[in-house]
Design a protein around this motif. Sequence first.
Motif, PDB file in Angstrom:
ATOM      1  N   GLN A  55    -108.400   2.611 -13.085  1.00 21.44           N
ATOM      2  CA  GLN A  55    -106.792   1.617 -12.652  1.00 21.44           C
ATOM      3  C   GLN A  55    -106.420   1.221 -14.276  1.00 21.44           C
ATOM      4  OE1 GLN A  55    -108.184  -2.101 -11.592  1.00 21.44           O
ATOM      5  NE2 GLN A  55    -111.041  -1.752 -11.929  1.00 21.44           N
ATOM      6  N   ILE A  56    -105.472   2.404 -14.563  1.00 17.07           N
ATOM      7  CA  ILE A  56    -104.005   2.479 -15.586  1.00 17.07           C
ATOM      8  C   ILE A  56    -103.550   1.230 -15.521  1.00 17.07           C
ATOM      9  CG2 ILE A  56    -102.632   3.677 -16.905  1.00 17.07           C
ATOM     10  CD1 ILE A  56    -104.221   6.156 -15.942  1.00 17.07           C
ATOM     11  N   ASN A  57    -103.188   1.282 -14.697  1.00 12.68           N
ATOM     12  CA  ASN A  57    -101.752   0.193 -14.607  1.00 12.68           C
ATOM     13  C   ASN A  57    -102.068  -1.513 -14.974  1.00 12.68           C
ATOM     14  OD1 ASN A  57     -99.609   1.963 -14.180  1.00 12.68           O
ATOM     15  ND2 ASN A  57     -98.417   0.218 -12.894  1.00 12.68           N
ATOM     16  N   GLU A  58    -103.685  -1.845 -14.197  1.00 13.33           N
ATOM     17  CA  GLU A  58    -104.123  -3.474 -14.267  1.00 13.33           C
ATOM     18  C   GLU A  58    -104.707  -2.506 -15.764  1.00 13.33           C
ATOM     19  OE1 GLU A  58    -104.558  -6.329 -13.149  1.00 13.33           O
ATOM     20  OE2 GLU A  58    -105.572  -6.700 -14.283  1.00 13.33           O
ATOM     21  N   ALA A  59    -105.760  -2.152 -16.435  1.00 12.47           N
ATOM     22  CA  ALA A  59    -104.985  -1.613 -17.712  1.00 12.47           C
ATOM     23  C   ALA A  59    -104.738  -2.402 -18.797  1.00 12.47           C
ATOM     24  CB  ALA A  59    -106.104  -0.377 -18.376  1.00 12.47           C
ATOM     25  N   ILE A  60    -103.126  -1.577 -18.483  1.00 14.32           N
ATOM     26  CA  ILE A  60    -102.525  -1.802 -19.314  1.00 14.32           C
ATOM     27  C   ILE A  60    -101.750  -2.782 -19.394  1.00 14.32           C
ATOM     28  CG2 ILE A  60     -99.877  -1.634 -19.522  1.00 14.32           C
ATOM     29  CD1 ILE A  60    -100.190   1.035 -18.161  1.00 14.32           C
ATOM     30  N   HIS A  61    -102.047  -4.368 -18.185  1.00 11.32           N
ATOM     31  CA  HIS A  61    -101.762  -5.000 -18.091  1.00 11.32           C
ATOM     32  C   HIS A  61    -102.915  -5.865 -18.550  1.00 11.32           C
ATOM     33  CE1 HIS A  61    -100.211  -8.603 -15.928  1.00 11.32           C
ATOM     34  NE2 HIS A  61    -101.108  -9.260 -15.736  1.00 11.32           N
ATOM     35  N   GLN A  62    -103.558  -5.691 -18.906  1.00  8.79           N
ATOM     36  CA  GLN A  62    -104.702  -6.513 -19.854  1.00  8.79           C
ATOM     37  C   GLN A  62    -104.451  -6.214 -21.383  1.00  8.79           C
ATOM     38  OE1 GLN A  62    -107.891  -7.926 -19.445  1.00  8.79           O
ATOM     39  NE2 GLN A  62    -107.496  -8.006 -16.838  1.00  8.79           N
ATOM     40  N   LEU A  63    -103.350  -5.309 -21.658  1.00  9.03           N
ATOM     41  CA  LEU A  63    -103.216  -4.855 -23.242  1.00  9.03           C
ATOM     42  C   LEU A  63    -102.273  -6.340 -23.321  1.00  9.03           C
ATOM     43  CD1 LEU A  63    -103.331  -1.128 -23.387  1.00  9.03           C
ATOM     44  CD2 LEU A  63    -105.133  -2.410 -24.374  1.00  9.03           C
ATOM     45  N   TYR A  64    -101.073  -5.611 -22.762  1.00  8.33           N
ATOM     46  CA  TYR A  64    -100.303  -7.241 -22.290  1.00  8.33           C
ATOM     47  C   TYR A  64    -100.751  -8.468 -22.773  1.00  8.33           C
ATOM     48  CZ  TYR A  64     -96.410  -3.876 -22.088  1.00  8.33           C
ATOM     49  OH  TYR A  64     -95.188  -2.655 -22.649  1.00  8.33           O
ATOM     50  N   LYS A  65    -101.393  -8.664 -21.756  1.00  8.63           N
ATOM     51  CA  LYS A  65    -102.087  -9.867 -20.733  1.00  8.63           C
ATOM     52  C   LYS A  65    -102.808 -10.658 -22.722  1.00  8.63           C
ATOM     53  CE  LYS A  65    -104.595 -10.736 -17.631  1.00  8.63           C
ATOM     54  NZ  LYS A  65    -105.457 -11.629 -17.021  1.00  8.63           N
ATOM     55  N   GLY A  66    -103.585  -9.998 -23.090  1.00  6.53           N
ATOM     56  CA  GLY A  66    -103.936  -9.849 -24.762  1.00  6.53           C
ATOM     57  C   GLY A  66    -103.927 -10.011 -26.013  1.00  6.53           C
ATOM     58  N   TYR A  67    -102.769  -9.773 -25.878  1.00  7.43           N
ATOM     59  CA  TYR A  67    -101.881  -8.753 -27.065  1.00  7.43           C
ATOM     60  C   TYR A  67    -100.561  -8.864 -27.197  1.00  7.43           C
ATOM     61  CZ  TYR A  67    -106.967  -6.899 -27.008  1.00  7.43           C
ATOM     62  OH  TYR A  67    -108.395  -7.002 -27.223  1.00  7.43           O
ATOM     63  N   TYR A  68     -99.930  -9.096 -26.233  1.00  9.96           N
ATOM     64  CA  TYR A  68     -98.603  -8.913 -26.456  1.00  9.96           C
ATOM     65  C   TYR A  68     -98.279  -9.991 -27.318  1.00  9.96           C
ATOM     66  CZ  TYR A  68     -93.550  -8.477 -25.023  1.00  9.96           C
ATOM     67  OH  TYR A  68     -92.413  -8.433 -25.086  1.00  9.96           O
ATOM     68  N   GLY A  69     -98.660 -11.461 -27.304  1.00 11.33           N
ATOM     69  CA  GLY A  69     -97.860 -12.066 -27.940  1.00 11.33           C
ATOM     70  C   GLY A  69     -98.287 -12.163 -29.023  1.00 11.33           C
ATOM     71  N   LEU A  70     -99.538 -11.573 -30.006  1.00 10.29           N
ATOM     72  CA  LEU A  70    -100.008 -10.548 -31.266  1.00 10.29           C
ATOM     73  C   LEU A  70     -99.370 -10.241 -31.581  1.00 10.29           C
ATOM     74  CD1 LEU A  70    -102.470 -11.156 -33.762  1.00 10.29           C
ATOM     75  CD2 LEU A  70    -102.593  -9.101 -32.384  1.00 10.29           C
ATOM     76  N   LEU A  71     -98.651  -9.153 -30.797  1.00 12.05           N
ATOM     77  CA  LEU A  71     -97.866  -8.116 -31.776  1.00 12.05           C
ATOM     78  C   LEU A  71     -96.242  -8.829 -31.349  1.00 12.05           C
ATOM     79  CD1 LEU A  71     -98.763  -5.324 -28.833  1.00 12.05           C
ATOM     80  CD2 LEU A  71     -99.858  -6.024 -31.671  1.00 12.05           C
ATOM     81  N   GLU A  72     -95.603  -9.729 -30.495  1.00 12.15           N
ATOM     82  CA  GLU A  72     -94.754  -9.862 -31.120  1.00 12.15           C
ATOM     83  C   GLU A  72     -94.878 -10.894 -32.037  1.00 12.15           C
ATOM     84  OE1 GLU A  72     -93.911 -12.731 -27.821  1.00 12.15           O
ATOM     85  OE2 GLU A  72     -92.044 -11.969 -27.233  1.00 12.15           O
ATOM     86  N   ASN A  73     -95.298 -11.471 -32.150  1.00 17.62           N
ATOM     87  CA  ASN A  73     -95.122 -12.720 -33.632  1.00 17.62           C
ATOM     88  C   ASN A  73     -94.847 -12.663 -34.693  1.00 17.62           C
ATOM     89  OD1 ASN A  73     -95.525 -15.332 -34.478  1.00 17.62           O
ATOM     90  ND2 ASN A  73     -97.200 -15.119 -34.993  1.00 17.62           N
ATOM     91  N   TYR A  74     -95.615 -10.623 -34.407  1.00 17.75           N
ATOM     92  CA  TYR A  74     -95.440  -9.776 -36.071  1.00 17.75           C
ATOM     93  C   TYR A  74     -93.636  -9.431 -36.167  1.00 17.75           C
ATOM     94  CZ  TYR A  74     -95.190  -5.877 -39.496  1.00 17.75           C
ATOM     95  OH  TYR A  74     -94.674  -5.557 -40.710  1.00 17.75           O
TER      96      TYR A  74
END
Lengths: 203, 262
Positions: free
Chosen positions: A21-40
């Motif tokens: 489930q690559i797309n879902e796995a990528i989605h999980q990465l976005y859900k979990g870490y997008y905010g952190l990375l964006e903040n940097y």
Amino acid sequence: MKKSKFWTDQEILEEISGAKQINEAIHQLYKGYYGLLENYVLQNNGSNADAADTIQETMLVFLNMIETGKFRKEASIKSVLYGINRNIWLTTLRKRKSRDHRHGIYDKEQEQVEFDVSKSLAEMEGYQLIMALFEKLGEKCKRILVLFYYENLSMDEIALREEYSSDQVVRNKKFKCMKQLTNQLVGNRNLYEMVRNALKDGK
Amino acid sequence: MGNKYDDQYMLDYLDGILSPEEKSLFEKDLKTDSALKERFSLLKFTINGIKLKGYKDSIKQVQQEFLQNRLENKKFTPIDAPKLEKKERSLYFWGKAAAAVSLLVLFGFLFYLLRNDGPSLYEGRYISYEIAAERGFSEQENILESLFINGEFKQMFQVSAERDQDQLSPREMLLLGNAALELDSASASLPYFQRLDENNTNSGTDTFQDEVDFFLALTYLKLGEYQNAYNRVDKIRADDRHKYNDNFSRLDQLSIKFRILF
């Protein structure tokens, strides 16, 4: 086993490595870490659009690390993503020749960049060239190569889905497409050298 | 690298379709043949580039969806606060709530009724009597009327005292009754209105009857004679064509009734 709303690192890695489930796995990465990375990026003179571009590249580097077995499982996904994101953004700033900002941030960011991350970043330049050459292929070639190498479909499955008469026809077509791609690469000395260098740096 | 291994062969190796023997031999040569190794690495690198192209497209798609979703959520919920759960309420709860609301309404209503005693209703509903404009000039010559128009209410009683009370006209009695109300003396107004009412009853006429009903009702309220007041208000409200039909509400009527009962 049914996964919870937020996957663990292990679950994400398994799904990507197993190409399930690559797309879902990528989605999980976005859900979990997008905010952190964006903040940097935002806190270091970047805009929302800068953050989006940087994070997109970060994800690609991260997936390549998993694909090529360079992701060390003792590290957390969070720390690796953060490291990649930081390096990409600092490189972007450097390229922009924004010296004042660059020095300001770079002085703060003198920590040792993880070895594997820097290698992956070097490799990415070579991959960008391959991807650019790939885009020049015909649509049928691109379909067959992506279905086989990315979606892990068998020759039979591709034949069925793309309406080829047999798996052997697909195999032949695939070989021709690969040959076309590598010929483009070898035929251009500069590109070839760049990829070779990327290969060396990536080792 | 000689002609021993071409790209097709190397791709077959990478695709995992060589036999174990072919695979083993290829791996052995790969370790010793640097040209083969470079060509093989390039091919492997190219395949990886294709995979990354697939990843890139997936990432792009997921990112678009993610950012779109985030934008939509922001529009509707600027603060990502947890939503309150919708609790299931039992009938008992709603029953208690309804009882509480009813009790509150009842207390509010009782408070309103208690607050609205006769004098306060009188203050709330009283309007000064105004002489109609369509009278003839000769009528305006009437001294009581002139005094009423000029607000000389006390003088009206001084003038009337010099007159035979039985000779007062219905208009004069009406004005005197109103003059007494203007002077805040309900007890003084009562005889005038009662006389007018009796005259109408006895003669079967209805001269100024609407005015009499209304000002009598007010007079009774002021005096705390609730039953009499109620009868007049009831009469006024029951007659749609009564001049003062809209001057008392149903609630006023209830307030008066409440006063009669308690």
